[in-house]
Design an enzyme around this catalytic site. Sequence first.
Site, short mmCIF file in Angstrom:
data_model
loop_
_atom_site.label_atom_id
_atom_site.label_comp_id
_atom_site.label_asym_id
_atom_site.label_seq_id
_atom_site.Cartn_x
_atom_site.Cartn_y
_atom_site.Cartn_z
N ARG A 174 6.41 40.10 1.00
CA ARG A 174 6.31 40.60 -0.38
C ARG A 174 4.88 40.53 -0.92
NH1 ARG A 174 11.02 41.80 0.57
NH2 ARG A 174 12.70 41.79 -0.96
N SER A 247 15.60 41.59 -6.92
CA SER A 247 15.29 40.16 -6.80
C SER A 247 14.22 39.79 -7.81
CB SER A 247 14.73 39.83 -5.41
OG SER A 247 15.66 40.14 -4.42
N GLU A 343 8.89 37.67 -8.63
CA GLU A 343 8.56 38.79 -7.74
C GLU A 343 7.98 40.02 -8.45
OE1 GLU A 343 10.72 41.89 -5.75
OE2 GLU A 343 11.01 40.48 -4.10
N1 EPU Z 1 23.27 32.91 -2.33
C1 EPU Z 1 24.06 32.11 -3.12
N2 EPU Z 1 24.28 32.46 -4.41
C2 EPU Z 1 23.76 33.59 -4.94
C3 EPU Z 1 22.95 34.42 -4.14
C4 EPU Z 1 22.70 34.06 -2.84
O1 EPU Z 1 24.55 31.09 -2.69
O2 EPU Z 1 23.99 33.86 -6.12
C5 EPU Z 1 23.04 32.54 -0.93
C6 EPU Z 1 24.03 33.13 -0.02
O3 EPU Z 1 24.37 32.18 0.94
C7 EPU Z 1 23.31 34.27 0.66
C8 EPU Z 1 21.87 33.79 0.65
O4 EPU Z 1 21.76 32.99 -0.53
O5 EPU Z 1 23.78 34.47 1.94
C9 EPU Z 1 20.86 34.90 0.59
O6 EPU Z 1 21.18 35.78 -0.43
P1 EPU Z 1 21.09 37.37 -0.29
O7 EPU Z 1 21.30 37.81 1.09
O8 EPU Z 1 21.94 37.95 -1.33
O9 EPU Z 1 19.61 37.60 -0.80
P2 EPU Z 1 18.27 37.43 0.00
O10 EPU Z 1 18.53 37.58 1.42
O11 EPU Z 1 17.55 36.22 -0.37
C10 EPU Z 1 16.55 39.31 0.22
C11 EPU Z 1 15.61 40.16 -0.62
C12 EPU Z 1 16.37 41.36 -1.18
C13 EPU Z 1 16.95 42.14 -0.02
C14 EPU Z 1 17.91 41.21 0.74
C15 EPU Z 1 18.50 41.88 1.95
C16 EPU Z 1 13.94 38.65 -1.45
C17 EPU Z 1 13.42 37.93 -2.63
N3 EPU Z 1 15.02 39.38 -1.67
O12 EPU Z 1 17.49 38.71 -0.61
O13 EPU Z 1 15.43 42.18 -1.86
O14 EPU Z 1 17.63 43.28 -0.46
O15 EPU Z 1 17.16 40.07 1.20
O16 EPU Z 1 17.60 41.84 3.00
O17 EPU Z 1 13.34 38.56 -0.37
C18 EPU Z 1 14.54 42.97 -3.91
O18 EPU Z 1 13.44 42.64 -3.49
O19 EPU Z 1 14.67 43.49 -5.04
C19 EPU Z 1 15.72 42.72 -3.09
C20 EPU Z 1 16.92 43.00 -3.54
#
Ligand code: EPU
Length: 347
Positions: A174, A247, A343
Site C-alpha cells: 500500500r 479498508s 489508509e
Molecule cells: N476479521 C475479523 N473481524 C472483522 C474483519 C476481519 O475478525 O471485522 C478477521 C477475519 O479473520 C479475516 C481477517 O481478519 O479473515 C482478514 O480480514 P479480511 O480478509 O476481510 O480483510 P483483509 O484481508 O485484511 C485486505 C485488504 C483489502 C482487500 C482484502 C482482500 C488491506 C488493508 N485491506 O483486507 O483491501 O480487499 O485484503 O485481499 O490490506 C481496500 O484496500 O480498500 C481493501 C478492501
Amino acid sequence: MNCAKNAPLPPKLTPNLGLKSRNTFGLEVNAERAFEISDPAQLPALFKEINEKHWSWRVLGGGSNVILPPNLDGATLLMNIMGQEVIREDEGNTYLAVGAGVNWHDLVAWTLHKQLLGLENLALIPGTVGAAPIQNIGAYGVEITQYIDGVEVFDSKTNTFITFSNEDCQFAYRDSFFKRNPNRFIVIKVIFKLPKAWQARVHYADLANFFSEISNSKPSAQEIFDAVCQIRTKKLPDPKVIGNAGSFFQNPVLGEDQYEQLLQKFPNVVSYPDADGQCKLAAGWLIDQCGFKGQRVGEVGVYEKQALVIVNHGNATAADILSLAKTIQDSVQEKFGVTLDIEPNIL
Ligand code: EPU
C-alpha cells in the site's frame, strides 16, 4: 508549411463544484475551482497559472481513497484522461497503455474480454487507473506492482513529463514513491505488462474457500474474476448505498520479536506471514476484538460486516471520521500495543 502542433483546449473549469458524488465517503465538499483534465498537454499551461497565482492544488481520481475537507480552495484537478490500448508484445508479455482516468474495474473487465489475463484478482477495486500505482492497490494475494512496467507522470515542479520504471516507483505494501512524495507528480498514463503464461492465484483464504466449496480445483481467470466480485460484494459496503473508502486502516506489519510477544498474549491473533520474516496482522480482527464492529457514533460508524471499514451514515464530515479513527487507534494501541495507520489520503 506550419507544422506547429495544435495547442490543446484549456481544461473545462467549473467554479464551486460540489464533490459529494465524486468521493465515495459521500462527504459534502466544495471545490473552489474544478478543472477537468482530459489531455496531458493541458497540464503545463494550467500549472503555469497555478504557480503564478499561488493556488493550492490536488488531483481527484475516483475519490475512493480520500478524506476531503468541506472546502478545497485553489485548483482541484478532475482526472479524465481516457484511452486503453495494446501498445506492443514480445515473446512473453503483452503491454498496455491506459489513461489515468479510466475506471479500474472497467479496465480489469476489458482485459479479460480481450483474453489478457492476470488482473482478475483485482476486480471491483473502486477508483481509477491513475490512483492504482500511488498506493499499489492489492487484493486476494495480488498487488498491482507485479503488472506495472512503467508510469508516465507530469512533474509539477519542473513542468515536464517523465516516465518512472517499476523500480523507480519503489512499490511496497500500500505504498510507493508517489505516496511518499505527495503534491508533485500527476499520473497521466500507466503501462501494464501482462505475462502470456497465466497461473491462477487462489491461495488467499476467501478465494480458496470459495472454490473448495464448489469443488472447482482449476478455476479460469473469468471464474476468479466472478468469485472476487461475489466475495467483495458480500463483504464490503457499496459506496452508492453507504459512504466508505474501503479498508480504512492498513494491516500493521510487525517484526518477528514483536509478533512472538503478541502471540503469547493473544494466541488466536489473525495474521499473514511475510516472505521476509515479518508478519502482517489483520487490522479488521484487532478492531473487531476491541468491540467496534457495527458501532455508530453520530453520523459515522464501523461497518457491521467488516471492522476494517468506516462508514458515513449520512452527514459525516472529515472531522467526524478522523475522530472515530482516533478512538479506534487508541483502543487498539492500548489493548494490543499495535499502531494502526490510516489508509486513505487525508487532504
Ligand atoms: N476479521 C475479523 N473481524 C472483522 C474483519 C476481519 O475478525 O471485522 C478477521 C477475519 O479473520 C479475516 C481477517 O481478519 O479473515 C482478514 O480480514 P479480511 O480478509 O476481510 O480483510 P483483509 O484481508 O485484511 C485486505 C485488504 C483489502 C482487500 C482484502 C482482500 C488491506 C488493508 N485491506 O483486507 O483491501 O480487499 O485484503 O485481499 O490490506 C481496500 O484496500 O480498500 C481493501 C478492501
